[in-house]
Design a protein around this motif. Structure first.
Motif, short mmCIF file in Angstrom:
data_model
loop_
_atom_site.label_atom_id
_atom_site.label_comp_id
_atom_site.label_asym_id
_atom_site.label_seq_id
_atom_site.Cartn_x
_atom_site.Cartn_y
_atom_site.Cartn_z
N UNK A 128 1.82 -1.69 9.08
CA UNK A 128 -0.19 -1.98 8.12
C UNK A 128 0.22 -0.36 7.09
N UNK A 129 -0.55 -0.79 6.21
CA UNK A 129 -0.98 0.05 5.36
C UNK A 129 -2.27 0.55 4.35
N UNK A 182 -7.98 -3.51 9.41
CA UNK A 182 -7.39 -3.51 8.13
C UNK A 182 -5.67 -3.64 9.25
N UNK A 183 -5.80 -3.09 9.74
CA UNK A 183 -4.58 -2.69 11.21
C UNK A 183 -4.63 -4.69 11.69
N UNK A 184 -5.73 -5.10 11.72
CA UNK A 184 -6.41 -6.35 12.33
C UNK A 184 -5.71 -7.65 11.78
N UNK A 228 4.33 -4.30 2.40
CA UNK A 228 5.12 -3.36 2.81
C UNK A 228 4.88 -2.16 1.81
N UNK A 229 4.93 -0.59 2.54
CA UNK A 229 4.73 0.14 1.49
C UNK A 229 5.72 1.04 0.89
N UNK A 279 1.01 -1.07 0.00
CA UNK A 279 -0.26 0.21 -0.56
C UNK A 279 1.08 1.09 -0.04
N UNK A 280 0.12 2.82 0.13
CA UNK A 280 1.27 3.61 0.27
C UNK A 280 0.14 4.69 0.99
#
Length: 336
Positions: A172-173, A198-200, A213-214, A131-132
């Motif tokens: 997280x992303x 999302x975080x979970x 990966x960010x 994600x970005x």
């Protein structure tokens, strides 16, 4: 990360995988068409479908979704009776059979090369989710002030998906482009979580050996809340559900999450003690007020933003802190 003999990664030389873009949709008549158009405009050369999980909207969202689906066979609709985000994501996930899942919100817009770039990054990084940047952009004066606060480390902390930074592996992303097999192997999104799902999920992916990966080249336009009331409700819920995650997964809390509740308690105690014991106790509350003003002067662009930002920052931080402190242990059941 591998499960049941399946290698959960995209090899650098592999073909372009088929992609399913999933959107949980509820009361998004103002933004849904633009969100879908940004997906249909992708430069991705592989197979693409869009799955809209439609909740019980009170506006014309579902009518718009039906028109969009009738105009393009790549758009599929599934009903999400509860209207909850995690449930909608799982319904869309289960309808899809493609190996890559791209999560997009119905009030967001993705850049034209978002999917093709995400696939490249996924191949080179070996990550199960990439994600970005959550690129907050407002339309009204108030929304622009909220967007400015969201992009500042003085507003919501220094998470790279808010403020930017170097590419690399992270906890997280924002949203995310997932390997479907990795998510399915863990049972999908946890539907007990109204927020922070999302975080979970990213936490469980990392615990299972997957990498997140960010990359700042990935950019999503996010539309912030348009009123103080809506902003307060949003951040109150963020705080409540982040506390649930911290209870469920021990050791996942850090100073960024403790700063808003600490500021709230300190300010309240300062005011109460100043009113009841000695006026000198007002100093901590005054320091916090000065911080809000200085942060607004440093962050804001133009006089209007600098006037609004103390209100915006105060609302975000205090609402998050109140949600975190008042989050009941019974908020989410212990069993899935």
């Amino acid at each position: 990360m591998a499960t049941s003999g399946i290698e959960l990664s995209l090899s650098p030389g592999s073909q372009l995988p088929a992609v399913s873009v999933v959107l949980p949709v509820l009361n998004e008549e103002l933004h849904l068409a633009n969100a879908v158009q940004s997906i249909l405009s992708q430069d991705y050369a592989g197979e693409l479908e869009i799955i809209l999980a439609l909740g019980p909207s009170k506006d014309k969202t579902n009518e718009i979704a039906e028109r969009l689906a009738s105009a393009d066979k790549r758009i599929l609709l599934v009903k999400n009776p509860s209207g909850r985000t995690a449930a909608g994501l799982n319904l869309a996930l289960n309808k899809s059979t493609n190996p890559v899942i791209v999560r997009v919100d119905a009030h967001a817009q993705i850049q034209q090369n978002y999917i093709s770039l995400a696939i490249e990054i996924m191949k080179s990084s070996g990550a199960v989710n990439v994600g970005g940047i959550m690129g907050a952009q407002g339309v009204s004066i108030f929304e622009k002030a909220v967007a400015r606060a969201m992009r500042s480390p003085l507003g919501v902390g220094a998470s790279r998906f808010h403020t930017g930074g170097e590419s690399g592996y992270v906890d997280t992303v924002y949203l995310g482009v997932f390997l479907r097999a990795a998510v399915i192997a863990l049972g999908g999104f946890d539907e007990r979580f109204i927020r922070a799902q999302d975080w979970e999920l990213n936490y469980r992916l990392r615990q299972a050996g997957g990498k997140i990966f960010f990359d700042p080249r990935l950019h999503v336009i996010y539309r912030p809340r348009s009123s103080v009331k809506a902003l307060a409700k949003q951040y109150f819920e963020y705080g409540r559900w982040r506390r649930v995650v911290s209870r469920r997964h021990k050791g996942t809390i850090n100073y960024r999450y403790l700063a808003p509740p600490f500021s709230l308690v300190t300010a309240l105690m300062s005011i109460v003690l100043a009113l009841t014991l000695n006026k000198l106790f007002i100093i901590p509350a005054a320091i916090y007020g000065i911080f809000l003003i200085l942060a607004s002067l440093l962050t804001g662009k133009g006089i209007t933003e600098r006037i609004l930002l103390p209100i915006v920052l105060f609302t975000m931080q205090m609402s998050w802190g109140l949600g975190f402190l008042t989050s009941p242990k019974t908020l989410a059941p212990s069993e899935r």
